[in-house]
Structures are given as C-alpha cells and as structure tokens.
Design an enzyme around this catalytic site. Structure first.
Site, short mmCIF file in Angstrom:
data_model
loop_
_atom_site.label_atom_id
_atom_site.label_comp_id
_atom_site.label_asym_id
_atom_site.label_seq_id
_atom_site.Cartn_x
_atom_site.Cartn_y
_atom_site.Cartn_z
N ASP A 96 0.94 -1.11 0.23
CA ASP A 96 -0.03 -0.04 0.00
C ASP A 96 0.83 1.30 0.10
OD1 ASP A 96 -2.14 1.54 0.28
OD2 ASP A 96 -2.52 1.15 2.49
N GLY A 98 3.75 0.85 1.33
CA GLY A 98 5.05 0.47 0.90
C GLY A 98 5.99 0.31 2.29
N THR A 100 5.80 -1.16 5.28
CA THR A 100 5.86 -2.38 5.89
C THR A 100 7.06 -3.38 5.24
OG1 THR A 100 3.37 -2.51 6.05
CG2 THR A 100 4.68 -4.63 6.43
N ASP A 152 -7.75 -8.26 5.55
CA ASP A 152 -8.77 -8.31 6.53
C ASP A 152 -9.27 -6.73 6.71
OD1 ASP A 152 -6.33 -7.31 8.03
OD2 ASP A 152 -7.60 -7.18 9.56
N ARG A 158 -10.95 -12.45 6.04
CA ARG A 158 -9.65 -13.02 5.40
C ARG A 158 -10.03 -14.55 4.86
NH1 ARG A 158 -5.07 -10.59 7.82
NH2 ARG A 158 -5.44 -9.91 9.84
P1 IMP Z 1 1.79 -0.68 3.95
O1 IMP Z 1 2.77 -0.91 4.92
O2 IMP Z 1 1.13 0.69 3.58
O3 IMP Z 1 2.41 -0.93 2.33
O4 IMP Z 1 0.34 -1.70 4.16
C1 IMP Z 1 0.69 -2.84 3.92
C2 IMP Z 1 -0.04 -3.68 4.91
O5 IMP Z 1 -1.24 -2.86 5.13
C3 IMP Z 1 -0.61 -5.03 4.15
O6 IMP Z 1 0.20 -5.94 4.26
C4 IMP Z 1 -2.05 -5.12 4.56
O7 IMP Z 1 -1.83 -5.99 5.82
C5 IMP Z 1 -2.55 -3.75 4.97
N1 IMP Z 1 -3.23 -3.13 3.96
C6 IMP Z 1 -2.99 -2.37 3.00
N2 IMP Z 1 -3.83 -1.90 2.15
C7 IMP Z 1 -4.95 -2.97 2.55
C8 IMP Z 1 -6.23 -3.15 1.95
O8 IMP Z 1 -6.76 -2.66 0.98
N3 IMP Z 1 -7.03 -4.12 2.56
C9 IMP Z 1 -6.56 -4.95 3.75
N4 IMP Z 1 -5.16 -4.59 4.12
C10 IMP Z 1 -4.47 -3.85 3.79
MG MG Z 2 -5.03 -6.10 8.28
#
Ligand code: IMP
Ligand code: MG
Length: 173
Positions: A96, A98, A100, A152, A158
């Site tokens: 999303d 990025g 994580t 989720d 899930r």
């Molecule tokens: P980031 O660190 O913003 O890239 O978020 C990544 C993590 O957020 C993913 O591994 C998911 O656990 C959660 N996430 C991001 N977008 C979504 C979504 O649209 N639905 C559900 N979980 C999401």
């Molecule tokens: Mg989640």
C-alpha cells in the site's frame, strides 16, 4: 458480526477466485523454472499473506522451504497510520504505502541472502509513500480498501476466496 452485515460490507468482487488461482499457477511455474537447482526459501508475512503463501507454495514444483514473519502495519479503520511493528521475526500480501515491506526488506538484506525477491499479490501504486518496487506483482489495483484472500478489515473477511472491495457504509446488496 452477523452474516447479513458481513455480506453487506462486500461491495464488489475485484479479482475472482479463478483469476487468482490461474495467475498463481503461472507464477509458481515461473519461480520453479528460475530457481531450479538453487536453494529456495519462501518467506511469507503474516497474517495477510497466509492464503497466498499456501497456494503459491503448492504451485511450486521444485524443493523449497517455507518460513513466516509477522509484521503489523497499524491501521485506523482503512487507513495506514505508518506504524510498522515486526511482531514475530522470520516466521506481504499487498503493498500500500510500502512501509511494511520496505522495513522487512531492510531486515532480510541485513542477513545477506544469496538473493532476495519480493513477490506481492496486490499492488496499490497510487498510494506509495516510500520508494519500493516488488520484483513481481501479480495484480495491480486502484486505491481501494480491499478484503478477502487473507486480507482483513478488523480481522474479518480473510476467509473470502476472492478479493473484494470493502464497503464502509455496508450498503452493498
Ligand atoms: P503498507 O505498509 O502501507 O504498504 O501496508 C501494507 C499492509 O497494510 C498490508 O500488508 C496489509 O496488511 C495492510 N493493507 C494495506 N492495504 C490494504 C487493503 O486494501 N486491505 C486490507 N489490508 C490492507
Ligand atoms: Mg490488516
């Protein structure tokens, strides 16, 4: 949550089960070819990637090990707060912002693997906040909050076998 509310929050199916399975078969064959004769360790990030990992490892036909890490990207509702916590080490599902995967990638590179490749089931490029590109993205989706196939909202959904758009208002028929 009752079944009716559960159903009403599923707005529309974005990626049907058959499309997910077909793409994963293709990628499994590709990885099997690319890593034939090389050691292969699949690292999956829990919780979201558990369904993807289960299907991907069964689409791989060469010897491979599997391991899991637990990373939690804190969300307030459907929006990332930017706080990433590795809650269980070596033990994504989706990119999303990025953050994580960027943090996890740094941690894994510090352990000097022969090579490291990032495979993500879903990519939301419109939302990126850090410069991170997966080596392989199976599906690119628009800026929507999605559920199912491991992903989720409030720990529910899930178990849906497809990827769907989440309806915050719960108005879906
Ligand atoms: P980031 O660190 O913003 O890239 O978020 C990544 C993590 O957020 C993913 O591994 C998911 O656990 C959660 N996430 C991001 N977008 C979504 C979504 O649209 N639905 C559900 N979980 C999401
Ligand atoms: Mg989640």
């Amino acid at each position: 949550m009752n079944s009716e509310t559960f159903r009403k929050n599923i707005k529309q199916i974005l990626i049907p089960e058959a499309d997910l399975q077909a793409k994963i078969k293709e990628v499994g064959a590709q990885i099997s070819k690319e890593y034939d004769g090389k050691p292969l360790l699949l690292v999956s990030i829990l919780n979201g990637a558990f369904v993807f990992m289960a299907d991907l490892c069964r689409a791989i036909t060469i010897p491979c090990e599997t391991a899991f890490m637990c990373a939690k990207s804190y969300y307030s509702g459907t929006v990332s707060t930017g706080v990433v916590k590795i809650t269980m080490d070596l033990q994504q599902d989706i990119i999303d912002t990025g953050r994580t995967l960027n943090d996890v990638k740094k941690m894994l590179l510090a352990r000097n693997p022969l090579s490291l490749k990032i495979i993500t089931l879903l990519d939301k490029p419109d939302r990126r906040l850090v410069d991170l590109k997966a080596d392989l993205s199976l599906f690119t989706i628009p800026d929507l909050f999605v559920i199912g196939y491991g992903l989720d909202c409030g720990e529910l959904y899930r178990n849906l076998p497809y990827i769907a758009e989440y309806d915050e208002e719960g108005q879906a028929e």
